[in-house]
Each structure stands twice: as C-alpha cells, then as structure tokens.
Design a protein around this motif. Structure first.
Motif, PDB file in Angstrom:
ATOM      1  N   PHE A  64      74.870  50.689  39.757  1.00 18.83           N
ATOM      2  CA  PHE A  64      75.744  51.157  38.673  1.00 18.83           C
ATOM      3  C   PHE A  64      75.322  52.544  38.177  1.00 18.83           C
ATOM      4  O   PHE A  64      76.163  53.355  37.785  1.00 18.83           O
ATOM      5  CB  PHE A  64      75.772  50.145  37.514  1.00 18.83           C
ATOM      6  CG  PHE A  64      76.628  48.942  37.815  1.00 18.83           C
ATOM      7  CD1 PHE A  64      78.008  49.066  37.949  1.00 18.83           C
ATOM      8  CD2 PHE A  64      76.053  47.699  38.005  1.00 18.83           C
ATOM      9  CE1 PHE A  64      78.803  47.966  38.251  1.00 18.83           C
ATOM     10  CE2 PHE A  64      76.837  46.590  38.309  1.00 18.83           C
ATOM     11  CZ  PHE A  64      78.222  46.722  38.434  1.00 18.83           C
ATOM     12  N   TYR A  65      74.015  52.825  38.223  1.00 20.84           N
ATOM     13  CA  TYR A  65      73.546  54.166  37.843  1.00 20.84           C
ATOM     14  C   TYR A  65      74.142  55.206  38.785  1.00 20.84           C
ATOM     15  O   TYR A  65      74.672  56.232  38.360  1.00 20.84           O
ATOM     16  CB  TYR A  65      72.010  54.200  37.886  1.00 20.84           C
ATOM     17  CG  TYR A  65      71.433  55.583  37.698  1.00 20.84           C
ATOM     18  CD1 TYR A  65      71.366  56.154  36.425  1.00 20.84           C
ATOM     19  CD2 TYR A  65      70.980  56.330  38.792  1.00 20.84           C
ATOM     20  CE1 TYR A  65      70.841  57.426  36.249  1.00 20.84           C
ATOM     21  CE2 TYR A  65      70.458  57.606  38.624  1.00 20.84           C
ATOM     22  CZ  TYR A  65      70.389  58.152  37.347  1.00 20.84           C
ATOM     23  OH  TYR A  65      69.900  59.413  37.182  1.00 20.84           O
TER      24      TYR A  65
ATOM     25  N   VAL B 257      76.809  54.941  40.748  1.00 23.27           N
ATOM     26  CA  VAL B 257      78.285  54.985  40.687  1.00 23.27           C
ATOM     27  C   VAL B 257      78.746  56.046  39.696  1.00 23.27           C
ATOM     28  O   VAL B 257      79.735  56.753  39.925  1.00 23.27           O
ATOM     29  CB  VAL B 257      78.843  53.594  40.296  1.00 23.27           C
ATOM     30  CG1 VAL B 257      80.254  53.698  39.734  1.00 23.27           C
ATOM     31  CG2 VAL B 257      78.856  52.677  41.516  1.00 23.27           C
ATOM     32  N   PHE B 258      78.014  56.169  38.574  1.00 23.83           N
ATOM     33  CA  PHE B 258      78.436  57.113  37.541  1.00 23.83           C
ATOM     34  C   PHE B 258      77.775  58.494  37.681  1.00 23.83           C
ATOM     35  O   PHE B 258      78.090  59.404  36.930  1.00 23.83           O
ATOM     36  CB  PHE B 258      78.155  56.526  36.151  1.00 23.83           C
ATOM     37  CG  PHE B 258      78.977  55.302  35.863  1.00 23.83           C
ATOM     38  CD1 PHE B 258      80.352  55.394  35.697  1.00 23.83           C
ATOM     39  CD2 PHE B 258      78.386  54.045  35.802  1.00 23.83           C
ATOM     40  CE1 PHE B 258      81.128  54.261  35.453  1.00 23.83           C
ATOM     41  CE2 PHE B 258      79.153  52.912  35.561  1.00 23.83           C
ATOM     42  CZ  PHE B 258      80.526  53.018  35.384  1.00 23.83           C
ATOM     43  N   LYS B 259      76.862  58.645  38.652  1.00 25.92           N
ATOM     44  CA  LYS B 259      76.136  59.908  38.789  1.00 25.92           C
ATOM     45  C   LYS B 259      76.614  60.760  39.963  1.00 25.92           C
ATOM     46  O   LYS B 259      76.655  61.982  39.874  1.00 25.92           O
ATOM     47  CB  LYS B 259      74.631  59.623  38.967  1.00 25.92           C
ATOM     48  CG  LYS B 259      73.911  59.342  37.664  1.00 25.92           C
ATOM     49  CD  LYS B 259      73.777  60.600  36.833  1.00 25.92           C
ATOM     50  CE  LYS B 259      73.147  60.301  35.485  1.00 25.92           C
ATOM     51  NZ  LYS B 259      73.436  61.321  34.491  1.00 25.92           N
TER      52      LYS B 259
ATOM     53  N   ARG C 209      86.359  54.005  38.115  1.00 27.01           N
ATOM     54  CA  ARG C 209      87.231  54.600  37.096  1.00 27.01           C
ATOM     55  C   ARG C 209      88.561  53.863  36.953  1.00 27.01           C
ATOM     56  O   ARG C 209      89.216  53.971  35.925  1.00 27.01           O
ATOM     57  CB  ARG C 209      87.502  56.075  37.422  1.00 27.01           C
ATOM     58  CG  ARG C 209      86.327  57.001  37.143  1.00 27.01           C
ATOM     59  CD  ARG C 209      86.651  58.405  37.583  1.00 27.01           C
ATOM     60  NE  ARG C 209      87.122  58.427  38.974  1.00 27.01           N
ATOM     61  CZ  ARG C 209      87.754  59.467  39.542  1.00 27.01           C
ATOM     62  NH1 ARG C 209      87.985  60.544  38.815  1.00 27.01           N
ATOM     63  NH2 ARG C 209      88.130  59.426  40.792  1.00 27.01           N
TER      64      ARG C 209
ATOM     65  N   SER D 194      89.377  52.017  33.854  1.00 24.43           N
ATOM     66  CA  SER D 194      89.815  52.676  32.615  1.00 24.43           C
ATOM     67  C   SER D 194      91.311  52.450  32.377  1.00 24.43           C
ATOM     68  O   SER D 194      91.808  52.651  31.273  1.00 24.43           O
ATOM     69  CB  SER D 194      89.502  54.176  32.656  1.00 24.43           C
ATOM     70  OG  SER D 194      90.204  54.756  33.755  1.00 24.43           O
TER      71      SER D 194
ATOM     72  N   ASP E 101      84.571  53.446  43.353  1.00 25.07           N
ATOM     73  CA  ASP E 101      84.994  54.224  42.187  1.00 25.07           C
ATOM     74  C   ASP E 101      85.445  53.247  41.099  1.00 25.07           C
ATOM     75  O   ASP E 101      86.487  52.596  41.225  1.00 25.07           O
ATOM     76  CB  ASP E 101      86.153  55.144  42.601  1.00 25.07           C
ATOM     77  CG  ASP E 101      86.579  56.051  41.457  1.00 25.07           C
ATOM     78  OD1 ASP E 101      85.952  55.957  40.376  1.00 25.07           O
ATOM     79  OD2 ASP E 101      87.532  56.825  41.626  1.00 25.07           O
TER      80      ASP E 101
END
Length: 529
Positions: free
Chosen positions: A263-264, A266-268, A277, A280, A275
C-alpha cells in the motif's frame, strides 16, 4: 484528440455506433466471455470431485485441499495485476496468452501422476487463467455503447455467478461418467478455439510498452505476498485452528508486512501495479463493497448447500449436482429479465429487491431439518438464483458504468478481486462458525442425553433391544447411534446459525443501498467525457 476518440469508441462516442456494432467485436467479446466462463468454472468443477482426484493420485486429505488452494492463491494475485498487464501488452496479447496458457496448464493437470505435480499445474492454471476474468468486464464497458449495456451486463453477470453455481453439477457428471482427468481435458478444445478467436479478432486497444520501464516489480512482489498469504490464511485457518498453528501465524505476519509495503508503494510510485484511485469514485467504492458481500453469498451458499446434502443427507457428488442445478437454472432465466429491468428501474431499487430476495431465501433455510430434500430446497434455491442476478447487473453497472475508459482496466481487476476476496473471507467465517457452533451445540445437547434422563434411557433400551434381536451388541450400537443423532443435530443447528447470519448480512445491505448516489439516466454515457 481524434485518436483519443477512437480509443474510447465504446465508452463515449455512443451515438453513431449505438445501433451498429462491429460483428468482429461481438464474436471476439463472446469468445472472451467463454474464456472467462472456463476460468471461473474450473474452481468449482474440481471441488465436487476432490475425493476422486485424491484416490487417483494417492494423496492425503490435507494435500488434496491444495488442488483448490493453489489455484485460488495464484488467481487472486493475477486478477488485480491484469489491469497493468493489459495496458502494457494490450487486451489482445494478454487475453490470448492467458487462454493459451490456461489450456496448456489444463492439459498438464490431466497428466499429473502425483499430488505435487497437480498442485504446481493448478497454480499455473489459476495464475494464467485469472488474466481472462477482468479483461471481459473491462471490454464490456469499453467497446459497447451504453445503449447495449442492458444486454451485455447480464451476460457477464450471468457468467460470473452461474459458473461457480453449476460447477459442482458439471464436475459431478464428468467424474461419474468418465474420470477425473476429463475435468481438465474438457478445457482443451474450447481453449484452443478461444485462443485463436481472441488473437485474430480483438482490436480494442494498443499496447504501451513504455510502461514496462516504469513497472513496479517490488509492488508486484509485495502484492503477491500480501494477497497470497491472505488467501492461504483464510483458506487453511479453520482447519489448522487459526493462530494455534505456526504456519498460520507466519502467513499472517507475511500478509501484514506485504500489505504495508504494497500500500505504501501504490501511493508512491508513478505506475503502481494496482491503481487504487478508482475507489475515489463513490459508486465504484460502493459497487466493490457490494461485490465483496455478493462473493460471500455466492461462494458461501455454493459451499453450504453441498455440505448439508453430503454431511446430513449422505448424497454423493452426482446427487448434489442434480439438486444444486435449480439455482443455475433460476439465474439463467432471470438474466434477460434483469437486463430488461436495468433500463427501466432505478438500479438501487433492483438491488434492494435482490438483497431482500436473497435474505428471504437464507431465512427459509433457518428451518432446515435432517429430512429436507430437493423440494424443500427448491424455493430457497430459486430465490437465491433470481436474487443474485437482480443484484449483479445493477452492481456491475453502478461500479463500472460511470468510470472513464482509461481507468477501466485497473478498476475491473479491483472489482473482480473484491468478489473473490469476499468468497474467501466468507468461507473462512462460515467454516469457523460451523466448527465452533457445532461444538457448542454438541456440548449443550450432550448435557440432556445423560443416564439421568428417562427418555434417553427408554430410547437406548428400545433401540438396543432391536439390535440384540439381530444378534448384535445392542447397548453399544444404541450408544453409537445416539451419539450420531446428537452430532447430526448439532450440525443442523450450526447450519441454522450460519443461514441466520447470512440473512442479517443481506438485510443490512438493503439499507446500505440508500447511500449510493442515484446514477442519472445519462450516467453511463458520461464515461467518455
């Protein structure tokens, strides 16, 4: 901008193509659907015939469970990965390669001479076959205009739900009529046809090989550790007494560490393996949640009914398959109705009707007795089959129908993953509940069947006298019989508890549906803005 318009032909430029679909694309799509059907069916088709495979390979009962577990672990890693692979390689290359690999692995599984070979071939089959499932969902919502969604969505919904449901039926027939080898050989000819058709006809998108340079290999490794360990812990936890077993503890530690790093990353990183996103989008997030719980219901009941029929009624795989066929038939006949309703009804209302029907079906099962047979199970199974289809079509449309095409490949992988994880989590909870509740019920029932209970003594003496007349040890046989009756009743009571739990879960979903934003009539068309 013109090229962007052509790429999103199915997503946004609906007007000119609304009534004029390219026949080549339709054939390609149906070939993809059939490939997905084979891939999903292959999980359940084997489940009804594990005893035959175990005998054929001379395996222990613990070992043969891995024929299923290895397939599921490998598949659950591939499903989310397929979105990134489709963007790098194109849908055509990914799907045709998956179909070819799945076919070869099926042929290899039929040639297995020991359990170790079978487990390896099943893992390859699950991993490569997993690439076919999300591609179909992505293609359905990318190449078809919104006007065709009432036809396309029920087709993919039907395949995703029907394949696990009729798997035990088909598996039972094949292993009875021929041998377990044919559970795998039956994939070979259709697999070759699907590979040839998809390779020659798919033209929905172009590969982007430049993404390979940015591919997050560490992300892939940690995702594999995270999802693989999670699937293992959920599959094996109950059999191994959860955290009383060292391997389950190690699996949980690996899952947590893998999850944190995954998870770290995925967002970095620029181009993550998955993905996230898409979450959202509120409707996609809720659609995925509903898909997760539908996985609990779909795989949970596909497991519970055969377990009841086998353990309480003593049915073999053939008889279980014939009894379970009702749900599949109900789904099949409800699919066109669900498609027609999806154009006329608010999807939230359709989902509410579906959830209510599912809850009613499981509620009827809370009155189950040791004598229930085909006719008692008929109405609950029809309710289950019809309700699943009424839920699946609007859930697919709500989750994927409003996403822009560039998000579709990743999103369809995530969406399908939620259903599989729902099944894994659901089965783990159901198995744990069955084990714990049956132990509790057995202890409580045993308290009443003691030497101080005159009714129990009367029963023992009358049954014992009956066996004595046949020259058997009547008192010992009567005690064994009584123990069997208590065990059977404790299992029945635990089945009732699980069905009541599922009833409450699906009743709660009826109210959760109100939180979804109502998609406007033109919402699907908005996917191409």
């Amino acid at each position: 901008m013109a090229t962007a318009g052509t790429v999103t032909a199915g997503g946004g430029i609906a007007a000119p193509a609304a009534d004029r679909m390219d026949p080549k694309r339709i054939v390609a799509f149906f070939a993809m659907v059939f490939g997905m059907f084979m891939s999903i069916l292959d999980i359940q088709i084997v489940s009804a015939s594990l005893a035959e495979i175990q005998a054929g390979l001379g395996a222990g009962s613990d070992e043969v469970a891995w024929v299923q577990t290895s397939y599921l672990i490998a598949e659950v890693i591939m499903i989310p990965l397929s979105g990134a692979l489709a963007r790098i390689l194109s849908t055509r290359v990914l799907f045709a390669f998956s179909a070819a690999g799945f076919t070869m692995a099926s042929a290899l599984a039929a040639t297995a001479t020991n359990i170790e070979q079978m487990i390896v071939y099943r893992a390859i089959q699950g991993f490569i076959g997993g690439g076919m499932i999300p591609s179909v969902f992505a293609a359905a919502f990318t190449i078809f205009p919104p006007s065709k969604r009432a036809i396309v969505s029920p087709i993919i919904g039907l395949v995703a739900t029907l394949a696990p449901t009729i798997g035990p039926t088909i598996g039972g027939y094949i292993s009875h009529a021929m041998s377990w080898h044919w559970l795998f050989l039956i994939n070979v000819v259709p697999g070759i046809i699907v590979t040839a058709l998809t390779w020659s006809l798919i033209d929905f998108d172009k590969p982007d090989h430049s993404l390979l340079k940015k591919f997050d290999w560490w992300g892939l490794l940690t995702m594999a550790v995270f999802l693989g360990s999670m699937e293992y812990v959920l599959e094996e936890g109950n059999n191994k007494d959860w955290f009383g077993d060292e391997r389950i503890v190690m699996g949980t530690v690996a899952m947590v560490i893998g999850g944190v790093i995954f998870f770290y990353r995925v967002f970095k990183v620029d181009f993550p393996v998955v993905d996230l996103r898409a979450f959202s989008n509120r409707n996609f997030a809720f659609g995925s949640l509903f898909s997760f719980i539908m996985g609990v219901g779909l795989y949970g009941l596909t497991y519970l009914y055969p377990l009841y029929l086998g353990r309480i009624r003593g049915y073999d795989s053939m008889m279980i398959g014939e009894t379970m066929f009702v749900s599949g038939a109900a789904m099949f006949f409800t699919a066109p109705v669900a498609g027609a309703l999806s154009t006329k009804l608010d999807p939230r209302v359709m989902m509410m009707i579906g959830f209510a029907g599912f809850a009613l079906g499981t509620y009827l099962m809370t009155g189950v007795t040791a004598d229930w047979d085909f006719y008692e199970l008929l109405i609950p199974q029809i309710l289950r089959g019809c309700s699943l289809m009424l839920c699946m079509v609007p859930i697919n449309n709500i989750a994927l129908g409003t996403l822009p095409p560039d998000r579709m490949k990743n999103a369809s992988g995530l969406f399908n993953l939620t259903r599989n994880l729902g099944g894994a989590v659901g089965l783990a909870i159901i198995n744990t509940m069955l084990t714990q509740r049956s132990d509790e019920h057995y202890a409580r029932l045993s308290e009443h069947v003691t030497w101080s209970n005159p009714e129990a003594l009367d029963w023992l003496s009358s049954v014992g006298a009956n066996y004595d007349s046949y020259g058997l040890d009547g008192s010992l046989t009567a005690i064994k019989k009584l123990s069997g009756v208590v065990t059977q009743q404790s299992w029945l009571l635990s089945f009732m508890d699980v069905f009541m739990g599922l009833t409450l879960l699906f009743s709660c979903l009826i109210f959760l549906t109100l939180l979804i934003k109502k998609p406007s009539a033109a919402a699907p068309a908005g996917s191409g803005h």
